[in-house]
Design an enzyme around this catalytic site. Structure first.
Site: not given
Ligand code: DQA
Length: 141
Positions: A84, A95, A97-98, A104, A108
């Site tokens: 929101d 967005e 993510h590493l 996974r 997730r």
């Molecule tokens: C994350 C992926 C998420 O699922 C996880 O909870 C994280 C790290 C990543 O950067 O890969 O804390 O956001």
């Protein structure tokens, strides 16, 4: 703005096989160098608290930030409040993510952030942040 959610302060020692050995400070130093070459100013933050991320998204909106790079950590998969907040501001959110959450656990695979994000960069380790900053720079006219 570069906003990082829960447990990302543990990068470097947290599940290195998944998240790598770079600390958040290592990533921040490289991002600052990259930002300088791109002529961008960064504000990099991390919190383990959902409300801080919501407040910081509002702040990004009020300040008219070019973009927000958001790694919401596990809140990605749970937080309607963050969804929101993204919808409530007029700032593109990228967005980050590493890891690649889609490869996974099933839990997730849902991202509330993705529902309102401009785009997602995931799965490239610490380089995800570099790629996301390039994407943010490309948003400039
Ligand atoms: C994350 C992926 C998420 O699922 C996880 O909870 C994280 C790290 C990543 O950067 O890969 O804390 O956001």
């Amino acid at each position: 703005m570069v906003l990082n959610g829960p447990n990302l302060n543990l990068l470097g020692s947290r599940e290195p096989a998944i998240y790598g050995r770079d600390t958040l400070d290592d990533i921040a130093v490289r991002l600052e160098e990259q930002a300088a070459t791109l002529g961008l100013e960064l504000d990099i933050r991390q919190s383990n608290h959902e409300g801080h991320l919501v407040d910081w998204l509002h702040e990004a909106g009020a300040r008219g930030a070019l973009a927000v790079l958001l790694n919401a950590g596990a809140l990605t998969h749970t937080s309607i409040a963050i969804l929101d907040a993204i919808k409530g501001i007029n700032v593109p959110v990228i967005e980050v993510h590493l890891s690649n959450p889609h490869t996974r656990e099933e839990f997730r695979h849902t991202s509330f952030v993705a529902r309102a994000a401009k785009g997602t960069i995931a799965g490239f380790g610490a380089a995800s942040y570099r790629l996301a900053l390039d994407a943010a720079a490309a948003l400039r006219q």
